[in-house]
Design a protein around this motif. Structure first.
Motif, short mmCIF file in Angstrom:
data_model
loop_
_atom_site.label_atom_id
_atom_site.label_comp_id
_atom_site.label_asym_id
_atom_site.label_seq_id
_atom_site.Cartn_x
_atom_site.Cartn_y
_atom_site.Cartn_z
N GLN A 43 4.12 0.81 97.91
CA GLN A 43 5.22 1.76 98.11
C GLN A 43 6.54 1.24 97.54
N ASN A 44 6.67 -0.10 97.46
CA ASN A 44 7.89 -0.70 96.92
C ASN A 44 7.81 -0.92 95.41
N GLY A 45 6.83 -0.33 94.75
CA GLY A 45 6.79 -0.36 93.30
C GLY A 45 5.82 -1.35 92.68
N CYS A 46 5.11 -2.13 93.48
CA CYS A 46 4.08 -3.02 92.91
C CYS A 46 2.90 -2.18 92.46
N SER A 47 2.25 -2.66 91.42
CA SER A 47 0.98 -2.04 91.05
C SER A 47 -0.12 -2.86 91.70
N ALA A 48 -1.32 -2.32 91.73
CA ALA A 48 -2.45 -3.05 92.31
C ALA A 48 -2.67 -4.37 91.57
N GLN A 49 -2.38 -4.42 90.28
CA GLN A 49 -2.54 -5.64 89.49
C GLN A 49 -1.48 -6.69 89.85
N ASP A 50 -0.35 -6.26 90.41
CA ASP A 50 0.71 -7.19 90.79
C ASP A 50 0.43 -7.91 92.11
N LEU A 51 -0.49 -7.37 92.90
CA LEU A 51 -0.75 -7.96 94.21
C LEU A 51 -1.42 -9.32 94.06
N PRO A 52 -1.07 -10.27 94.92
CA PRO A 52 -1.68 -11.60 94.82
C PRO A 52 -3.20 -11.55 95.05
N ASP A 53 -3.91 -12.42 94.38
CA ASP A 53 -5.35 -12.55 94.56
C ASP A 53 -5.61 -13.28 95.88
N LEU A 54 -6.37 -12.67 96.78
CA LEU A 54 -6.62 -13.27 98.09
C LEU A 54 -7.37 -14.59 97.99
N ASN A 132 8.54 -5.75 105.18
CA ASN A 132 9.40 -4.69 104.63
C ASN A 132 10.83 -5.18 104.47
N THR A 133 11.30 -5.98 105.41
CA THR A 133 12.65 -6.54 105.32
C THR A 133 12.73 -7.57 104.19
N MET A 134 11.71 -8.42 104.08
CA MET A 134 11.71 -9.44 103.03
C MET A 134 11.76 -8.81 101.64
N CYS A 135 11.09 -7.67 101.48
CA CYS A 135 11.05 -7.00 100.17
C CYS A 135 12.42 -6.54 99.71
N LYS A 136 13.35 -6.42 100.63
CA LYS A 136 14.70 -6.00 100.27
C LYS A 136 15.53 -7.15 99.69
N VAL A 137 15.08 -8.40 99.92
CA VAL A 137 15.88 -9.53 99.48
C VAL A 137 15.17 -10.46 98.50
N MET A 138 13.88 -10.21 98.24
CA MET A 138 13.15 -11.06 97.29
C MET A 138 12.03 -10.26 96.64
N ASP A 139 11.47 -10.83 95.60
CA ASP A 139 10.36 -10.21 94.91
C ASP A 139 9.20 -9.99 95.89
N THR A 140 8.60 -8.83 95.82
CA THR A 140 7.51 -8.46 96.73
C THR A 140 6.35 -9.44 96.66
N ARG A 141 6.00 -9.87 95.49
CA ARG A 141 4.87 -10.81 95.33
C ARG A 141 5.17 -12.14 96.00
N VAL A 142 6.40 -12.62 95.88
CA VAL A 142 6.80 -13.87 96.54
C VAL A 142 6.74 -13.70 98.05
N ALA A 143 7.26 -12.58 98.54
CA ALA A 143 7.22 -12.31 99.98
C ALA A 143 5.78 -12.27 100.49
N MET A 144 4.89 -11.63 99.73
CA MET A 144 3.48 -11.57 100.13
C MET A 144 2.86 -12.97 100.16
N THR A 145 3.17 -13.78 99.18
CA THR A 145 2.62 -15.14 99.13
C THR A 145 3.07 -15.94 100.33
N ILE A 146 4.34 -15.85 100.67
CA ILE A 146 4.86 -16.59 101.84
C ILE A 146 4.12 -16.16 103.10
N ILE A 147 4.01 -14.86 103.30
CA ILE A 147 3.36 -14.37 104.52
C ILE A 147 1.87 -14.67 104.51
#
Length: 160
Positions: A43-54, A132-147
Motif C-alpha cells: 500500500q505504501n508503494g512497494c512492489s512484490a519484487q521490492d519485499l525482502p526475501d524471507l 506503518n509509522t516507521m514507513c513514514k520516516v524510512m525506506d519501507t524495505r529497511v523498516a521491514m528488515t528491522i522488524i
C-alpha cells in the motif's frame, strides 16, 4: 532444532516455528507477521519484487548467532537500534506484560487479562501499527528488515 548460545540461552530453528511467526495461527486470530508487513508495504508503494526475501531474513539472523552482531538487524549502521533485540525485548516486557495481564498498581484493568494464546496476536497487530509509522520516516524495505529480523531473533530465544 535447538542451538545453545552464550549464557546458556537456546535459539530454536525449525520450519514450523518460522511458519507460525510469519503466517500466524487462525485459531487464535493471529494473521502472522508477514501479512501485517507486506500488505502495508504494498500500500505504501512497494512492489512484490521490492519485499525482502524471507529465507534471506532467517539466514541473516542465523549467521549472526555467536557474534558481536547477534540480535542486531542487518541494516546500515545509522538504521540500527541502539540496543540489541534481546535487551530491548527485556526492557519493554516490563511495560507490555501489565497491559496483557491488566494488572496495574492502582487498580486492575477493566477487561481482565488477555489470555496467553492471544499474546502473539496482540504483538503482531501492534507490530503492524509500528511498521506503518516507521514507513513514514524510512525506506519501507529497511523498516521491514528491522522488524523481521528483530522478530525472528526475539521469538526464537529461550532464556536459560
Amino acid at each position: 532444532m535447538a542451538h545453545t548460545l552464550a549464557g546458556g540461552r537456546t535459539f530454536l530453528f525449525g520450519e514450523q516455528l518460522n511458519q507460525l511467526l510469519m503466517q500466524g495461527d487462525a485459531s487464535v486470530h493471529n494473521p502472522g507477521l508477514w501479512p501485517c508487513l507486506s500488505g502495508p508495504a504494498l500500500q505504501n508503494g512497494c512492489s512484490a519484487q521490492d519485499l525482502p526475501d524471507l529465507n534471506a531474513q532467517f539466514a541473516s539472523v542465523a549467521s549472526r548467532l555467536g557474534t558481536a552482531e547477534e540480535g542486531m538487524p542487518d541494516v546500515e549502521a545509522h538504521f540500527r537500534p541502539l540496543i540489541a533485540t534481546e535487551n530491548l525485548r527485556e526492557a519493554m516486557w516490563a511495560y507490555v506484560e501489565p497491559i496483557f495481564q491488566q494488572d496495574y498498581p492502582d487498580q486492575p484493568g477493566p477487561y481482565g487479562p488477555l489470555p496467553k494464546p492471544f499474546w502473539g496476536s496482540a504483538m503482531t497487530v501492534a507490530t503492524g501499527m509500528l511498521f506503518n509509522t516507521m514507513c513514514k520516516v524510512m525506506d519501507t524495505r529497511v523498516a521491514m528488515t528491522i522488524i523481521l529480523q528483530s522478530a525472528i531473533f526475539g521469538s526464537k530465544i529461550i532464556e536459560a
